[in-house]
Enzyme design. Structure first.
Site, mmCIF file in Angstrom:
data_model
loop_
_atom_site.group_PDB
_atom_site.id
_atom_site.type_symbol
_atom_site.label_atom_id
_atom_site.label_comp_id
_atom_site.label_asym_id
_atom_site.label_seq_id
_atom_site.Cartn_x
_atom_site.Cartn_y
_atom_site.Cartn_z
ATOM 1 N N PRO A 50 0.810 -1.216 0.000
ATOM 2 C CA PRO A 50 0.000 0.000 0.000
ATOM 3 C C PRO A 50 0.846 1.269 0.000
ATOM 4 C CG PRO A 50 0.097 -0.933 2.194
ATOM 5 C CD PRO A 50 0.850 -1.880 1.308
ATOM 6 N N ASP A 89 -2.072 2.888 2.588
ATOM 7 C CA ASP A 89 -1.423 2.963 3.887
ATOM 8 C C ASP A 89 -1.826 4.304 4.482
ATOM 9 O OD1 ASP A 89 0.209 2.375 5.987
ATOM 10 O OD2 ASP A 89 2.049 2.994 4.992
ATOM 11 N N TRP A 582 4.317 -0.449 10.471
ATOM 12 C CA TRP A 582 4.753 -1.588 9.653
ATOM 13 C C TRP A 582 3.927 -2.837 9.953
ATOM 14 C CZ3 TRP A 582 6.870 -0.818 5.411
ATOM 15 C CH2 TRP A 582 7.802 0.210 5.226
ATOM 16 N N GLN A 634 12.336 -1.422 1.011
ATOM 17 C CA GLN A 634 11.342 -2.153 1.795
ATOM 18 C C GLN A 634 11.900 -3.431 2.414
ATOM 19 O OE1 GLN A 634 8.412 -1.108 2.555
ATOM 20 N NE2 GLN A 634 8.530 0.713 1.297
ATOM 21 N N TRP A 638 8.501 -3.558 4.577
ATOM 22 C CA TRP A 638 7.387 -4.441 4.233
ATOM 23 C C TRP A 638 7.809 -5.883 4.045
ATOM 24 C CZ3 TRP A 638 4.532 -5.762 -0.714
ATOM 25 C CH2 TRP A 638 3.201 -6.125 -0.439
ATOM 26 N N LYS A 671 20.598 11.181 -6.200
ATOM 27 C CA LYS A 671 19.271 10.791 -5.787
ATOM 28 C C LYS A 671 18.321 11.964 -6.003
ATOM 29 C CE LYS A 671 17.899 10.512 -1.057
ATOM 30 N NZ LYS A 671 18.225 10.138 0.304
ATOM 31 N N LYS A 674 13.395 16.807 -3.581
ATOM 32 C CA LYS A 674 12.765 18.102 -3.825
ATOM 33 C C LYS A 674 13.766 19.227 -3.643
ATOM 34 C CE LYS A 674 7.976 17.067 -2.847
ATOM 35 N NZ LYS A 674 7.129 16.775 -1.710
#
Length: 1026
Positions: A50, A89, A582, A634, A638, A671, A674
RNA sequence: UGGCUCGUAGCUCAGUUGGUUAGAGCGCUACACUGAUAAUGUAGAGGUCCCCAGUUCAAAUCUGGGCGGGCCAACCA
């Protein structure tokens, strides 16, 4: 459909083609159909990780979703039923922080300036803020997932399953309460998550007072230490040296930790502050940090207070393990840290001992670590292991508690911005100096975490927390992990495997507001506790005086107003913690279906004495997953929580295959952030270049697990190279097919009866199908995509179509022409299916255009079709080889023309091709018409291999000779290279030759060399008349 | 600081169990083609295979140590 012509659009514009297809899909319910028409077939289970919709989707979401979509579409076409339930999520710190920022409040204001009720309402609103944007990108990028029935982690049903899971863990004794040492901000009065600590700017270089402190051994231990030391003088007292950058933790000291394999030295020296003789122990390797080399065995007699160099003498050496168990005198003895006090919290505590720990290094300090279990995670762990007890002389405001002698009430750092704040650390250091128990006190600069809201340094502090005992099933987790197909493999073995090896119990507790509440109630004295596994269970245990009874919303603050009644009739209050988010996503395999409550059998089975035994017969639906995919970040998120929970609850893996994709970086390899302004807006990219081109680029440019340097030019390239070429090929076909009214109505011409070129391209096509399928089954989409690229460009467009052009525009509409149409049609149709998982829009457009006219298949969309089957009989590898030879020969002849500056337009009479190997003549002959046409030559003549037109070259075969010749290899290679043409001929004839190497005859076989000819084995002759 | 991962042409990437002229596509340059033309063909230039050391007859490939990018975990005395 009555169209008898193929649509040829005026312009080729992928984005507008895609939006057309989107609306067709919507009208025809193509996605639903693609799932429902596989009903009853074996299912392929996919879990959607999610996303959180409180932020905008980025290009990195597009890559992992492309991967997921592609696999699901492929499996659907392979005949599986692939349900894809979307999910959101909705809990977690980022959402809370976002709301706080927006409202201009901090955590302390919650419950005062704003009610928890109001705050959580804001959070609930915030989580869906960008849902529209997410839905839009999902649709635009062609990600097929069921957005109409998503699982949402804040819904009561979802949370109820989480509670069921927690109760199962509790039943199995996998859930327990303990303290854990966590980052804590005394200034803000709150614990901080590691997420908060890792925000930029939180770690700052600061100068702190550091002290090297001396702990005096008790007499018995000293005697033990000195028993093998040969000494002529009486040793008064032996001290252990330990270094700290937080002197305020010293009064809470309970142990000294040494490295079991580190060597320690007993040293005679002089205390630099008191100038008295002193005996100290520290790591041998670190002696140079405290003593100058020239001071070794220096003159103690002539030392004065002004001496620059402090003499020292090593009296003995010990291994760390030998020091274990030695006892020392407590450094500071106050009312609050007496042994009796310590035993109040830890009844059989045995502090003030030397213990050993693997984390000790000789990087800095003294190799002996001052251990205050309350104020460091390592300290706590080693304290637990060695039963040192725990003393916390600091309160939650960051000041010494009453009973800490002269330090009582003093803040360990200047948390209150007091103008005349006197650093307690300095005072402690001074006190120790005076006592002769400091060896070195200095300012030390290091990076130290700060609270991002108050800017004040944090401390590590013991806080109550609930844990999941994951370590209890560690071995099963490791074993089951080995059955999971990790892509790439190294992530499973390395990153994930190591993580499992070093696992610690899972700290579930979060002291926040917006999240899943821990369904744990306790009596005030802590003597009774209950873990509720459902809403019904809570209602069963309600206390008559409980103000909240309905529980329409299971979040805070309502859940906290629920008072339960213990078996003995006492009031029970909920443990205030929320659980780690989590857990929300890790329990998604069960919670997305509201398992087990959604199972009709559940209610019946849950009753009676055999309840828990009975319940074993229901397993969650769609479990475990065949496939999941998310970013490598993750791994410990996850991927881990899914695995942990499924092992804890069901002793099973949660997924059989997992693809961990890499990151999307900008084109310079930095990377995206913003802050740097280098983020790629996926909407812009897709609107401009089309989702298909974007998807194709993301998949074929780099393996999904390598990080991808995103460059917009690459998308342009895949648009041009693949989609434009395919489009051109299609319009070429359509143009002539419309003229000739070809709509695949004639009888199907068996492949074997078609001309060689047709058989060739069909053969290549089926080889391609075979490769694509193999790669896709192996979750190697990049290789699959590249193979398709190659076929479309090299084989279909630049060879087949190129050579066949005349067949489409010349001649009557009969066998040869129809064969060409059928062949090209089949290639295009098959390609539309092969690329369907990758580029769902263009493929469907192509398929629909073809099928609309021919009505060959009764399928409305390519996504309802089966994946093409390989027809082995159509594959003719010999033919493919021959054609390769033709292509190579043409290249050669064309470059020859180029060299002699004879244009292709000018016909030539003859090309002479020397035969390098005996099979060549037959091979070229079968394709000579193609060659002649391509290079505009009237005839091809072959000359025998032993002609003298070509100069043969000979080279050593290093592979066979290398191992045999060893060091002589160089000389042998040189000798072989210098063989003349007669000798080569001899070698070829006799299959062996004697060569003289440094006076030694060496026999060389035909296998030991590689014989090649010069680059140009082809000659041409001009046209006679020309 | 540790774990994992990547580093090959201007760019994006291939490169088998180590084997001697390290490849492709794009881009660039030149020429050709003009019945797919917002295409196509041919040729050319372009390399310290990140660096250093080792193993080996032989290293882009194996080993060790560095450097740089990325991710994760930590930052602790």
């Amino acid at each position: 459909m009555s169209d008898s012509t193929y649509t040829i659009p005026k312009h080729f514009h992928l984005p507008s083609l895609e939006s057309e297809i989107v609306s067709i899909w919507k009208n025809e319910n193509t996605f639903e159909q693609s799932v429902s028409n596989r009903k009853g077939r074996p299912s392929f289970v996919f879990y959607e990780g999610p996303p959180s919709a409180n932020g905008m989707p980025g290009i990195h979401h597009v890559i992992s979703r492309t991967l997921k979509d592609m696999v699901c579409r492929y499996k659907t076409m392979q005949g599986f039923e692939v349900n894809r339930k979307a999910g959101w999520d909705t809990h977690g710190l980022p959402i809370e922080l976002g709301v706080e920022k927006e409202l201009g409040i901090t955590k302390e204001d919650i419950g005062t300036k704003i009610s928890i009720e109001e705050y959580n309402k804001k959070c609930r609103e915030a989580v869906g803020r960008f849902k529209d944007k997410w839905d839009e990108i999902t649709q635009k990028m062609g990600y097929w997932v069921d957005l109409d029935h998503p699982y949402v982690t804040y819904e009561n049903d979802y949370i109820e399953t989480l509670w069921w899971c927690l109760k199962e863990l509790h039943k199995k004794n996998y859930l327990y309460k303990s303290v854990s040492i966590q980052p804590y901000s005394p200034a803000a009065g709150t614990g901080l998550s590691s997420h908060e600590i890792n925000q930029p700017g939180c770690y700052r270089d600061v100068k702190d007072t550091s002290a090297t402190v001396l702990f005096a051994l008790v007499e018995a231990s000293q005697a033990q230490l000195l028993q093998n030391i040969d000494r002529s003088e009486a040793i008064d007292k032996v001290y252990f040296m330990a270094w700290t950058t937080t002197p305020w933790t010293l009064p809470s000291n309970l142990g000294l930790t040494v490295g079991p394999n580190i060597n320690y030295a007993l040293v005679k020296t002089i205390n630099p502050y008191t100038h008295q003789l002193q005996y100290v122990v520290l790591a041998e390797l670190l002696l140079s940090k405290y003593f100058k080399p020239e001071a070794e065995d220096g003159d103690f007699e002539s030392y004065t207070a002004d001496s620059k160099v402090i003499p020292y003498k090593v009296l003995g050496l010990y291994k760390g393990s030998e020091l274990e168990g030695l006892q020392y005198e407590q450094l500071f003895t106050f009312e609050a840290n007496t042994l009796e006090k310590i035993k109040e919290t830890t009844p059989n505590a045995n502090p003030f001992r030397v213990v050993s720990g693997d984390f000790v290094t000789t990087e800095d300090g003294t190799g002996i670590v001052h251990t205050a279990p309350a104020f460091g995670a390592d300290d706590y762990k080693v304290g637990q292991k060695n039963n040192l007890g725990i003393v916390t002389l600091i309160d939650r405001e960051g000041k010494f508690i009453v009973g800490s002698g002269g330090y009582s009430g003093r803040y360990v750092k200047n948390y209150k911005d007091e103008k005349d704040y006197q650093d307690v650390n300095v005072d402690i250091a001074i006190a120790l100096k005076k006592r002769g128990q400091a060896f070195k006190v200095e300012k030390y600069e290091h990076s130290y975490p700060h609270c991002w809201r108050t800017d004040k340094p944090i401390i590590y502090y013991p806080l109550d927390a609930w844990f999941v005992r994951t370590t209890a099933v560690k071995d099963r987790m490791v074993a089951l992990n080995k059955t999971i197909n990790w892509k790439p493999k190294a992530t499973g073995e390395g990153r994930f495997g190591n993580w499992l090896e070093n696992m610690v119990d899972w700290n579930l507790s979060r002291s926040r507001f917006w999240g899943t509440p821990l369904p744990m109630w306790r009596t005030e004295d802590g003597s009774e506790e209950i873990c509720c596994g459902s809403i019904a269970e809570i209602k069963e245990h309600l206390h008559e005086e409980s103000p909240e009874r309905e529980l329409k919303d299971v979040h805070k603050p309502y859940i906290d107003q629920v008072i339960l009644k213990s078996p003995s009739g006492k009031k029970m209050y909920r443990e205030p913690d929320l659980i780690d988010v989590w857990f929300d996503s890790g329990a998604m395999p069960y919670a997305q279906w509201h398992f087990p409550f959604s199972d009709k059998r559940y209610e019946a089975l849950a009753k009676g004495d055999n309840a828990s035994e009975n319940l074993k017969s229901i397993l969650p639906p769609a479990f475990p997953a065949d496939f999941i995919a998310e970013g490598v970040d993750q791994t410990r998120g996850w991927f881990y929580t899914l695995h942990a929970l499924s092992v804890l609850l069901f002793d099973s893996v949660a997924y059989k295959t997992v693809v961990a994709n890499g990151f999307v970086l900008d084109k310079f390899g930095n990377k995206m952030s913003k802050r740097l302004g280098n983020v790629v807006d996926p909407f812009e990219t897709i609107n401009k270049y089309g989702a298909d081109a974007t998807r194709w680029y993301l998949i074929t440019n780099a393996s999904p697990w390598d990080s991808l340097k995103f460059d917009i030019k690459g998308i342009e390239e895949s648009q041009r190279q693949l989609f434009n070429t395919l489009y051109n090929t299609y319009t070429f076909f359509a143009l002539y097919a419309n003229v000739d009214h070809f709509s695949f109505k004639e009888q199907y011409i068996p492949i074997q009866k078609r001309p060689e070129l047709d058989r060739w391209v069909i053969s290549t096509l089926h080889t391609l199908i075979q490769n694509v399928q193999t790669y896709m089954d192996d979750y190697e989409p990049t290789k699959a995509g590249r193979a398709i690229d190659l076929f479309v460009d090299e084989c279909l467009s630049n060879w087949y179509v190129r050579l066949c052009r005349r067949r489409f525009w010349k001649g009557e509409y009969e066998f040869d022409k129809i064969s060409a149409y059928q062949t090209l049609y089949e290639c295009l149709e098959t390609l539309s299916k092969l690329i369907a998982p990758f580029s769902p829009f263009f493929s469907d457009w192509l398929y629909r255009n073809l099928n609309a006219c021919s009505n060959r298949e009764h399928k409305k969309s390519v996504h309802l079709c089966d994946f093409p089957l390989v027809i082995i009989d159509d594959i003719d590898t010999k033919l493919e080889e021959r054609m390769q030879l033709a292509q190579d020969t043409c290249s050669l002849l064309l470059s020859l023309r180029k060299k002699s500056n004879i244009k292709v337009r000018q016909p030539l009479q003859k090309a002479i091709i020397p035969l390098i190997d005996p099979t060549m003549e037959a091979k070229i002959e079968s394709v000579q018409e193609i060659i002649k046409g391509e290079v505009n030559i009237k005839e091809i003549e072959f000359i025998a291999a032993d002609n003298n037109l070509i100069q043969k070259k000979i080279k050593a075969n290093f592979k066979t000779l290398g191992s045999r010749m060893g060091a002589k290899m160089k000389a042998v290679a040189q000798a072989i290279a210098q063989l003349g043409s007669n000798e080569i001929l001899e070698l070829e004839r006799n299959e062996c030759l004697l060569v003289n190497i440094e006076g030694e005859e060496i026999e060389i076989g035909l296998n030991d060399v590689e014989i090649t000819s010069d680059d140009i084995p082809v000659y041409w002759l001009p046209l006679r008349e020309a």
